[in-house]
Design a protein around this motif. Structure first.
Motif, short mmCIF file in Angstrom:
data_model
loop_
_atom_site.label_atom_id
_atom_site.label_comp_id
_atom_site.label_asym_id
_atom_site.label_seq_id
_atom_site.Cartn_x
_atom_site.Cartn_y
_atom_site.Cartn_z
N ILE A 209 1.97 -5.03 4.83
CA ILE A 209 0.71 -5.10 4.08
C ILE A 209 -0.43 -5.11 5.10
O ILE A 209 -0.55 -6.03 5.90
N GLY A 210 -1.26 -4.08 5.05
CA GLY A 210 -2.30 -3.90 6.06
C GLY A 210 -3.50 -4.80 5.89
O GLY A 210 -3.71 -5.44 4.84
N GLU A 211 -4.33 -4.79 6.91
CA GLU A 211 -5.46 -5.72 7.04
C GLU A 211 -6.45 -5.67 5.88
O GLU A 211 -6.94 -6.70 5.43
N THR A 212 -6.77 -4.47 5.39
CA THR A 212 -7.83 -4.36 4.38
C THR A 212 -7.28 -4.18 2.97
O THR A 212 -8.02 -3.78 2.07
N CYS A 213 -6.00 -4.49 2.77
CA CYS A 213 -5.42 -4.45 1.42
C CYS A 213 -6.09 -5.49 0.52
O CYS A 213 -6.41 -6.60 0.97
N ILE A 214 -6.24 -5.12 -0.73
CA ILE A 214 -6.67 -6.07 -1.76
C ILE A 214 -5.61 -6.04 -2.86
O ILE A 214 -5.37 -4.99 -3.47
N ILE A 215 -4.97 -7.18 -3.09
CA ILE A 215 -3.88 -7.27 -4.05
C ILE A 215 -4.28 -8.28 -5.12
O ILE A 215 -4.69 -9.40 -4.81
N GLY A 216 -4.16 -7.88 -6.38
CA GLY A 216 -4.56 -8.74 -7.49
C GLY A 216 -3.54 -9.80 -7.82
O GLY A 216 -2.70 -10.20 -6.99
N ASN A 217 -3.58 -10.27 -9.06
CA ASN A 217 -2.69 -11.33 -9.53
C ASN A 217 -1.44 -10.75 -10.19
O ASN A 217 -1.46 -9.64 -10.73
N HIS A 218 -0.35 -11.50 -10.11
CA HIS A 218 0.92 -11.12 -10.77
C HIS A 218 1.43 -9.77 -10.26
O HIS A 218 1.85 -8.92 -11.04
N VAL A 219 1.37 -9.58 -8.95
CA VAL A 219 1.89 -8.35 -8.33
C VAL A 219 3.25 -8.65 -7.72
O VAL A 219 3.45 -9.70 -7.09
N THR A 220 4.19 -7.72 -7.90
CA THR A 220 5.53 -7.86 -7.33
C THR A 220 5.86 -6.65 -6.47
O THR A 220 5.68 -5.51 -6.89
N LEU A 221 6.33 -6.93 -5.25
CA LEU A 221 6.78 -5.88 -4.34
C LEU A 221 8.27 -6.09 -4.05
O LEU A 221 8.76 -7.22 -4.07
N TYR A 222 8.96 -4.99 -3.76
CA TYR A 222 10.36 -5.07 -3.34
C TYR A 222 10.47 -4.67 -1.87
O TYR A 222 9.49 -4.24 -1.24
N GLN A 223 11.65 -4.82 -1.32
CA GLN A 223 11.87 -4.60 0.10
C GLN A 223 11.44 -3.19 0.54
O GLN A 223 11.56 -2.24 -0.20
N GLY A 224 10.92 -3.13 1.76
CA GLY A 224 10.59 -1.84 2.35
C GLY A 224 9.29 -1.23 1.89
O GLY A 224 8.94 -0.11 2.31
N VAL A 225 8.52 -1.91 1.05
CA VAL A 225 7.25 -1.36 0.58
C VAL A 225 6.21 -1.39 1.71
O VAL A 225 6.09 -2.38 2.43
N THR A 226 5.47 -0.29 1.85
CA THR A 226 4.39 -0.21 2.82
C THR A 226 3.07 0.00 2.09
O THR A 226 2.92 0.95 1.32
N LEU A 227 2.14 -0.91 2.30
CA LEU A 227 0.76 -0.74 1.84
C LEU A 227 -0.07 -0.50 3.09
O LEU A 227 -0.55 -1.44 3.74
N GLY A 228 -0.17 0.77 3.47
CA GLY A 228 -0.69 1.10 4.79
C GLY A 228 -1.88 2.04 4.76
O GLY A 228 -2.41 2.40 3.71
N ALA A 229 -2.30 2.45 5.95
CA ALA A 229 -3.41 3.39 6.12
C ALA A 229 -2.87 4.81 6.24
O ALA A 229 -1.80 5.03 6.82
N LYS A 230 -3.62 5.75 5.70
CA LYS A 230 -3.22 7.16 5.80
C LYS A 230 -3.86 7.82 7.01
O LYS A 230 -3.27 8.69 7.64
N SER A 231 -5.10 7.42 7.35
CA SER A 231 -5.82 8.00 8.48
C SER A 231 -6.82 6.99 9.00
O SER A 231 -7.05 5.94 8.38
N PHE A 232 -7.42 7.29 10.14
CA PHE A 232 -8.35 6.38 10.77
C PHE A 232 -9.67 7.08 11.04
O PHE A 232 -9.71 8.30 11.25
#
Length: 305
Positions: A209-232
Motif C-alpha cells: 500500500i503506497g504512500e498516497t493511498c486513500i482507503i475508506g471504511n470497510h475495505v478488505t484486501l487479500y494476499q498479494g494486492v498492490t495499491l501502487g503507482a503507475k508512473s512518476f
C-alpha cells in the motif's frame, strides 16, 4: 590467530574507520545519537500492551490494578518516544527553528504527548480492524485468535502508530515502524497512507500500500494486492516529485488476491475487484471487475508463441 590474520583485521579496521565521502553526505550534519531500532520496536510493544492489555499482559479483573500497569507502560512509552523522536528530528529538513538540544527535546516531548493523547482513537480504530477480520473470515472462531494470530493485527498496530507519528511530522521513526511490520508479516504499508476504520487484510503476505493511498471504511484486501503507482512526475531538474500517485479506494470495496491497482485512480464504493487483475482506470461504484476467460490455443513447433 597468527600475525597474518591479525594484520588483516587491523588493516580493515583502519580502512572502515575512515569517513568516506558518501558516508559524510548521507549522515545528518548534527552530531547527535541516531534512532535506535530496538527502542523503536519497544515503543510499538508498549502501544500494543496499552491497547490490548489483557492479551499482551497478565489479565487483570481489578480496574485499579489494570490502570496501574497501563500507567507504568504509558510512562515508559512517553520517555522512549520523546528520546527517539529527538534523535529522529536531525533528519528533519524543515526544522531550522529547532537548534539547541533543549529545543529539540522540548519539541520531541510535545510531539510524544500529542501522540499519547490520540491513543484512545488509535485503540478504537484497531478494535474495528479486529472486528472486520472476525466478520470477514469464517475460519476465525473467536476474537482472541484474531488478536493473537492474525498478521494484519500486528501490521495495523504498527501502521496506526506510525501513521499518527507521520501526521505529527516526525521524521524517520514512522518508516522504521512500518518496515518492522513489513519484515514480520510481509505486509508493506507506507505510514503516509490513509486507511479508514474496519480495515481487513486476509492472509496478507505480499500486500503493498503506497504512500498516497486513500482507503475508506470497510475495505478488505487479500494476499498479494498492490495499491501502487503507475508512473512518476519529475521537476525541471529531473528530481522525482512526491505528488499523489496511488489509488483511492472508497468504502465497502473488496480486492481479491494478486490484483494490482495502479495510479491515481478511484475504485468506487461497494465494488469488487477480482484476483490477478491489472487496473489502471477509474472504476464506478458497485462494479464487478473480473478476469476474462482464458483462451485455449494450440501451437505446433512454437508457431504463434
Amino acid at each position: 590467530m597468527d600475525k597474518k590474520g591479525n594484520d588483516i583485521l587491523l588493516k580493515n579496521v583502519e580502512l572502515l574507520s575512515k569517513l568516506t565521502e558518501q558516508e559524510v553526505r548521507m549522515m545528518p550534519q548534527v552530531e547527535a545519537p541516531l534512532p535506535a531500532v530496538e527502542q523503536v520496536e519497544r515503543i510499538v510493544t508498549l502501544v500494543k500492551s496499552i491497547i490490548f492489555p489483557d492479551y499482551f499482559n497478565k489479565r487483570q479483573s481489578d480496574e485499579a490494578i489494570r490502570s496501574y500497569y497501563i500507567g507504568v507502560h504509558m510512562e515508559e512509552l512517553q520517555g522512549l518516544l520523546t528520546k527517539q523522536i529527538a534523535h529522529g528530528l536531525q533528519f528533519c529538513e524543515d526544522c531550522d527553528c529547532i537548534q539547541t538540544k533543549q529545543q529539540v527535546y522540548q519539541e520531541a516531548e510535545r510531539t510524544a504527548l500529542a501522540f499519547i493523547d490520540t491513543l484512545p482513537e488509535i485503540k478504537r480504530l484497531l478494535y474495528t480492524d479486529v472486528q472486520a477480520m472476525f466478520d470477514n473470515d469464517p475460519a476465525a472462531p473467536n476474537y482472541g485468535e484474531v488478536i493473537f494470530c492474525y498478521p494484519v493485527v500486528d501490521t495495523m498496530i504498527h501502521y496506526r502508530t506510525a501513521h499518527r507519528l507521520h501526521e505529527l511530522q516526525v521524521p524517520v521513526i514512522p518508516r522504521i515502524i512500518t518496515e518492522q511490520a513489513h519484515s514480520l508479516t510481509g505486509i508493506d504499508i507506507h505510514p503516509g497512507a490513509q486507511i479508514g476504520e474496519y480495515f481487513a487484510i486476509d492472509h496478507g503476505t505480499g500486500v503493498v500500500i503506497g504512500e498516497t493511498c486513500i482507503i475508506g471504511n470497510h475495505v478488505t484486501l487479500y494476499q498479494g494486492v498492490t495499491l501502487g503507482a503507475k508512473s512518476f512526475k519529475y521537476d525541471e531538474n529531473g528530481n522525482m516529485l512526491n505528488v499523489p500517485r496511488h489509488p483511492i479506494i472508497e468504502d465497502y470495496v473488496t480486492v481479491y488476491s494478486n490484483a494490482s491497482i495502479l495510479g491515481r485512480i478511484t475504485i468506487g464504493h461497494h465494488s469488487v475487484i477480482g484476483g490477478n487483475i491489472w487496473v489502471t482506470h477509474d472504476v464506478p461504484a458497485n462494479s464487478r471487475i473480473q478476469q476474462s476467460k482464458a483462451v485455449e490455443s494450440s501451437f505446433e513447433g512454437g508457431l504463434g508463441i
